[in-house]
Design a protein around this motif. Structure first.
Motif, PDB file in Angstrom:
ATOM      1  N   UNK A 172     -10.207  11.033  -2.491  1.00  0.00           N
ATOM      2  CA  UNK A 172     -10.661  11.835  -1.344  1.00  0.00           C
ATOM      3  C   UNK A 172     -10.412  11.073  -0.047  1.00  0.00           C
ATOM      4  N   UNK A 173     -10.238  11.844   1.025  1.00  0.00           N
ATOM      5  CA  UNK A 173      -9.995  11.239   2.349  1.00  0.00           C
ATOM      6  C   UNK A 173     -10.959  11.862   3.357  1.00  0.00           C
ATOM      7  N   UNK A 174     -11.599  11.009   4.140  1.00  0.00           N
ATOM      8  CA  UNK A 174     -12.470  11.507   5.208  1.00  0.00           C
ATOM      9  C   UNK A 174     -11.899  11.023   6.524  1.00  0.00           C
ATOM     10  N   UNK A 175     -11.705  11.953   7.449  1.00  0.00           N
ATOM     11  CA  UNK A 175     -11.174  11.590   8.760  1.00  0.00           C
ATOM     12  C   UNK A 175     -12.338  11.557   9.748  1.00  0.00           C
ATOM     13  N   UNK A 176     -12.682  10.338  10.170  1.00  0.00           N
ATOM     14  CA  UNK A 176     -13.838  10.154  11.047  1.00  0.00           C
ATOM     15  C   UNK A 176     -13.336   9.600  12.379  1.00  0.00           C
ATOM     16  N   UNK A 177     -13.209  10.479  13.387  1.00  0.00           N
ATOM     17  CA  UNK A 177     -12.648  10.050  14.676  1.00  0.00           C
ATOM     18  C   UNK A 177     -13.605   9.093  15.397  1.00  0.00           C
ATOM     19  N   UNK A 178     -14.897   9.490  15.461  1.00  0.00           N
ATOM     20  CA  UNK A 178     -15.876   8.605  16.103  1.00  0.00           C
ATOM     21  C   UNK A 178     -16.603   7.854  14.997  1.00  0.00           C
ATOM     22  N   UNK A 179     -16.414   6.530  14.903  1.00  0.00           N
ATOM     23  CA  UNK A 179     -17.024   5.787  13.796  1.00  0.00           C
ATOM     24  C   UNK A 179     -18.550   5.832  13.827  1.00  0.00           C
ATOM     25  N   UNK A 180     -19.153   5.919  12.655  1.00  0.00           N
ATOM     26  CA  UNK A 180     -20.611   5.871  12.519  1.00  0.00           C
ATOM     27  C   UNK A 180     -20.957   4.714  11.578  1.00  0.00           C
ATOM     28  N   UNK A 181     -22.240   4.473  11.358  1.00  0.00           N
ATOM     29  CA  UNK A 181     -22.655   3.327  10.528  1.00  0.00           C
ATOM     30  C   UNK A 181     -21.904   3.329   9.197  1.00  0.00           C
ATOM     31  N   UNK A 182     -21.488   2.127   8.765  1.00  0.00           N
ATOM     32  CA  UNK A 182     -20.582   2.040   7.609  1.00  0.00           C
ATOM     33  C   UNK A 182     -21.219   1.359   6.396  1.00  0.00           C
ATOM     34  N   UNK A 183     -22.542   1.468   6.255  1.00  0.00           N
ATOM     35  CA  UNK A 183     -23.216   0.792   5.129  1.00  0.00           C
ATOM     36  C   UNK A 183     -22.769   1.332   3.772  1.00  0.00           C
ATOM     37  N   UNK A 184     -22.484   2.640   3.702  1.00  0.00           N
ATOM     38  CA  UNK A 184     -22.059   3.197   2.406  1.00  0.00           C
ATOM     39  C   UNK A 184     -20.739   2.581   1.984  1.00  0.00           C
ATOM     40  N   UNK A 185     -19.801   2.501   2.940  1.00  0.00           N
ATOM     41  CA  UNK A 185     -18.492   1.936   2.626  1.00  0.00           C
ATOM     42  C   UNK A 185     -18.639   0.487   2.143  1.00  0.00           C
ATOM     43  N   UNK A 186     -19.462  -0.292   2.866  1.00  0.00           N
ATOM     44  CA  UNK A 186     -19.629  -1.718   2.532  1.00  0.00           C
ATOM     45  C   UNK A 186     -20.261  -1.859   1.143  1.00  0.00           C
ATOM     46  N   UNK A 187     -21.297  -1.079   0.883  1.00  0.00           N
ATOM     47  CA  UNK A 187     -21.998  -1.222  -0.405  1.00  0.00           C
ATOM     48  C   UNK A 187     -21.133  -0.733  -1.568  1.00  0.00           C
ATOM     49  N   UNK A 188     -20.425   0.386  -1.355  1.00  0.00           N
ATOM     50  CA  UNK A 188     -19.568   0.898  -2.432  1.00  0.00           C
ATOM     51  C   UNK A 188     -18.496  -0.133  -2.783  1.00  0.00           C
ATOM     52  N   UNK A 189     -17.923  -0.758  -1.771  1.00  0.00           N
ATOM     53  CA  UNK A 189     -16.882  -1.776  -2.021  1.00  0.00           C
ATOM     54  C   UNK A 189     -17.486  -2.930  -2.833  1.00  0.00           C
ATOM     55  N   UNK A 190     -18.678  -3.377  -2.430  1.00  0.00           N
ATOM     56  CA  UNK A 190     -19.343  -4.474  -3.154  1.00  0.00           C
ATOM     57  C   UNK A 190     -19.670  -4.105  -4.592  1.00  0.00           C
ATOM     58  N   UNK A 192     -17.741  -2.326  -6.468  1.00  0.00           N
ATOM     59  CA  UNK A 192     -16.511  -2.193  -7.255  1.00  0.00           C
ATOM     60  C   UNK A 192     -15.681  -0.959  -6.972  1.00  0.00           C
ATOM     61  N   UNK A 193     -16.055  -0.156  -5.978  1.00  0.00           N
ATOM     62  CA  UNK A 193     -15.291   1.062  -5.690  1.00  0.00           C
ATOM     63  C   UNK A 193     -14.053   0.710  -4.864  1.00  0.00           C
ATOM     64  N   UNK A 194     -12.959   1.397  -5.154  1.00  0.00           N
ATOM     65  CA  UNK A 194     -11.767   1.213  -4.349  1.00  0.00           C
ATOM     66  C   UNK A 194     -11.890   2.125  -3.128  1.00  0.00           C
ATOM     67  N   UNK A 195     -12.184   1.523  -1.982  1.00  0.00           N
ATOM     68  CA  UNK A 195     -12.412   2.285  -0.756  1.00  0.00           C
ATOM     69  C   UNK A 195     -11.842   1.503   0.418  1.00  0.00           C
ATOM     70  N   UNK A 196     -11.024   2.168   1.222  1.00  0.00           N
ATOM     71  CA  UNK A 196     -10.352   1.486   2.339  1.00  0.00           C
ATOM     72  C   UNK A 196     -10.441   2.325   3.587  1.00  0.00           C
ATOM     73  N   UNK A 197     -10.405   1.660   4.747  1.00  0.00           N
ATOM     74  CA  UNK A 197     -10.298   2.384   6.008  1.00  0.00           C
ATOM     75  C   UNK A 197      -8.908   2.156   6.580  1.00  0.00           C
ATOM     76  N   UNK A 198      -8.225   3.251   6.914  1.00  0.00           N
ATOM     77  CA  UNK A 198      -6.919   3.138   7.580  1.00  0.00           C
ATOM     78  C   UNK A 198      -7.004   3.940   8.861  1.00  0.00           C
ATOM     79  N   UNK A 199      -7.163   3.264   9.989  1.00  0.00           N
ATOM     80  CA  UNK A 199      -7.369   3.960  11.263  1.00  0.00           C
ATOM     81  C   UNK A 199      -8.665   4.750  11.201  1.00  0.00           C
TER      82      UNK A 199
END
Ligand code: S3P
Length: 416
Positions: A172-190, A192-199
Motif C-alpha cells: 500500500x502507498x499513502x501520499x501525505x503532502x503535509x507530514x504529521x507525527x510519524x510514531x506509527x512508521x517508526x514503531x512498525x519499522x522497529x 519488523x515491517x518493511x516500511x519506507x518514506x520516499x518524498x
C-alpha cells in the motif's frame, strides 16, 4: 508567581496507544513501561481485551502477550478517544474482524468519514451514522492494498490506513503532502515491517510473518510538557526542567514557536530510544513577542494550539495561527473554546478564514473556565488563570483525566 524545579511526566499518549495496539498482535511477550496514565489509554486496553488480547497491568509496567484477536461479542466503547477509534479501526480490520465502535457524546460528534473512505477502498463493509459513530466495520472479506492521497493532515487517519495495510494483499502507498507525527512508521519499522518514506509517499508492505514483540519505555508526553513549559515562560524569574521528554520533530513544534516568540528553551541529554528522540528541556521566562505560525507548522503543534494561544495572550502584539480548521474537530470545537475563554478573560481573540488571531494584552477579569469537557482546554486556561490571579475555577476539573490525571498535583509541585 515563581515556577521552579523539575518534572518527569507520564508517557506520550500517541506512542502509548500504538505500543499497546501493535503488541497485542505481535509474536510473544511485549513490555511497555511509563505508559500514559490517562483514561484514553484505558479505552484502548479495554477494547483490545474485548477482542481477546492478553494485557496485564502491573504497577510500573504493562505486559502484553501477543495473540490472535477475535471479533468482539459486544460494541467496543472508545470513550473520549479519537486515537483509539481511528487506530483500532485499522488494527482490527487488518485482522479481518467484524466490530462496532461507539463513544461518548464528544467522540460521537467527531468526523469518521475520513477513515471510512480509505477503509471502504481497502475492502471493508462499513455502516455509520452519517459519517459519525457508531461505526460498524466488517473486514471479513480481507484487506486489499490501497494507493491513497491524504485529504486531511491527520496522523490518526494515516495510522488507520497503515495498520489496516498490514493485513493487505499487496503493497500500500499513502501520499501525505503535509507530514504529521510519524510514531506509527517508526514503531512498525522497529517491529519488523518493511516500511519506507520516499518524498511525500509512505510505502508499506503487508505482514509476511507476525510483528516482533517490543520492550519499550515510553518517553514523557511533549503535549503534557507544553503546559508546564508555557507556565514557566509567562511567569517572571522562572526556571523549569522537564526530563526525558519525547523530542520527535513532528511533535515539538511548540518549542520552535516559543523560541520564535523570544523564549529561552534549551535541549540537553539527547538520545534515541526505539527510534524516537528523547531528552530534557530547560525553560526560563522571557519577554514575549507575537509571531505568525504557518499552516505547515500546525500539525506539529496541533494539540498545543490552546496553550500557545494562552502564551500569545501574554506576548507583545498579535499572534496569528494560520489555517487551524482541524481544531474544530477535536475533543470539542477548540477554535471556539479558545476564543470563548480568551474573551472571557478580557483578551481579544477572533477567527478569520480559519486563521486564529490572539492580541496580547492585559487580562481583565477571572471567569470560571468553560472547559467544554475538553482536557486541553481545561489545562490551558488553568495556566492562564493561575498566572494572572494565583487561582482558577473550572466548570469541570476531572476532564484532565483524559491525558494527565495528576495535572493539578504537578502544578503545585513547581509553583510558589
Ligand atoms: C494523534 C493525532 C492527532 C492529535 C491526537 C493524537 C495521534 O490527531 O490531535 O491528539 O496519536 O495520532 P489528528 O491525526 O486527527 O490530527
Amino acid at each position: 508567581m515563581l515556577v521552579q524545579g523539575a518534572l518527569q511526566l507520564p508517557g506520550d499518549k500517541s506512542i502509548s496507544h500504538r505500543a499497546i495496539m501493535l503488541s497485542a498482535i505481535a509474536d510473544g511477550v511485549s513490555c511497555v513501561r511509563n505508559l500514559n496514565d490517562g483514561a484514553d489509554l484505558q479505552s484502548t486496553i479495554n477494547i483490545l481485551r474485548d477482542c481477546g488480547a492478553s494485557i496485564e497491568q502491573k504497577e510500573d509496567e504493562i505486559i502484553i502477550n501477543g495473540k490472535k484477536l477475535h471479533s468482539p461479542s459486544k460494541d467496543l466503547d472508545c470513550g473520549n478517544s479519537g486515537t483509539t477509534t481511528r487506530l483500532v479501526s485499522g488494527l482490527l480490520s487488518s485482522q479481518k474482524l467484524i466490530f462496532t465502535l461507539t463513544g461518548d457524546e464528544s467522540l460521537s460528534k467527531r468526523p469518521m468519514k475520513r477513515i471510512v473512505t480509505p477503509l471502504v477502498g481497502m475492502g471493508c463493509k462499513i455502516s455509520s451514522n452519517n459519517g459519525l459513530l457508531p461505526l460498524s466495520i466488517d473486514a471479513s472479506d480481507g484487506i486489499t492494498a490501497i494507493d491513497y492521497d491524504m485529504t486531511v493532515a491527520s496522523a490518526q487517519v494515516k495510522s488507520c490506513i497503515l495498520f489496516s495495510a498490514l493485513g493487505g494483499n499487496n503493497i500500500s502507498i499513502i501520499n501525505e503532502i503535509i507530514p504529521t507525527r510519524n510514531h506509527s512508521e517508526i514503531m512498525l519499522k522497529n517491529m519488523g515491517v518493511s516500511i519506507e518514506r520516499e518524498g511525500s509517499k509512505i510505502i508499506v508492505h503487508p505482514l509476511k510473518s507476525k510483528l516482533k514483540s517490543i520492550d519499550i519505555s515510553v518517553p514523557s508526553d511533549p503535549s503534557s510538557a507544553a503546559f508546564f513549559a508555557a507556565l514557566a515562560v509567562i511567569n517572571n524569574n522562572s526556571n523549569l526542567k522537564l526530563t526525558n521528554v519525547l523530542l520527535n520533530e513532528s511533535r515539538i513544534g511548540f518549542v520552535e514557536v516559543l523560541n520564535q516568540m523570544n523564549c529561552l528553551i534549551s535541549k540537553s541529554n539527547e538520545s534515541v530510544h526505539n527510534g524516537e528522540k528523547v531528552g530534557d528541556l530547560t525553560i526560563s521566562s522571557s519577554n514575549l513577542k507575537a509571531t505568525e505560525i504557518k499552516s505547515e507548522t500546525i500539525p506539529s503543534i496541533i494539540d498545543e494550539v490552546p496553550i500557545l494561544a494562552v502564551v500569545a495572550a501574554f506576548a507583545n502584539g498579535t499572534t496569528v495561527f494560520k489555517n487551524v480548521e482541524e481544531l474544530k474537530y477535536k475533543e470539542c470545537d477548540r477554535l471556539r473554546a479558545i476564543i470563548h475563554n480568551l474573551e472571557a478573560f478580557g483578551i481579544k481573540a477572533y477567527e478569520k478564514n480559519n486563521d486564529l488571531f490572539v492580541e496580547g494584552g492585559k487580562v481583565k477579569r477571572m471567569p470560571k473556565i468553560t472547559t467544554f469537557d475538553d482536557h486541553r482546554i481545561a489545562m490551558a486556561f488553568t495556566i492562564l488563570s493561575l498566572t494572572s490571579f494565583k487561582k482558577y475555577e473550572l466548570d469541570n476539573r476531572s476532564c484532565v483525566d483524559i491525558s494527565l490525571p495528576n495535572f493539578f498535583n504537578y502544578l503545585s509541585e513547581i509553583t510558589k
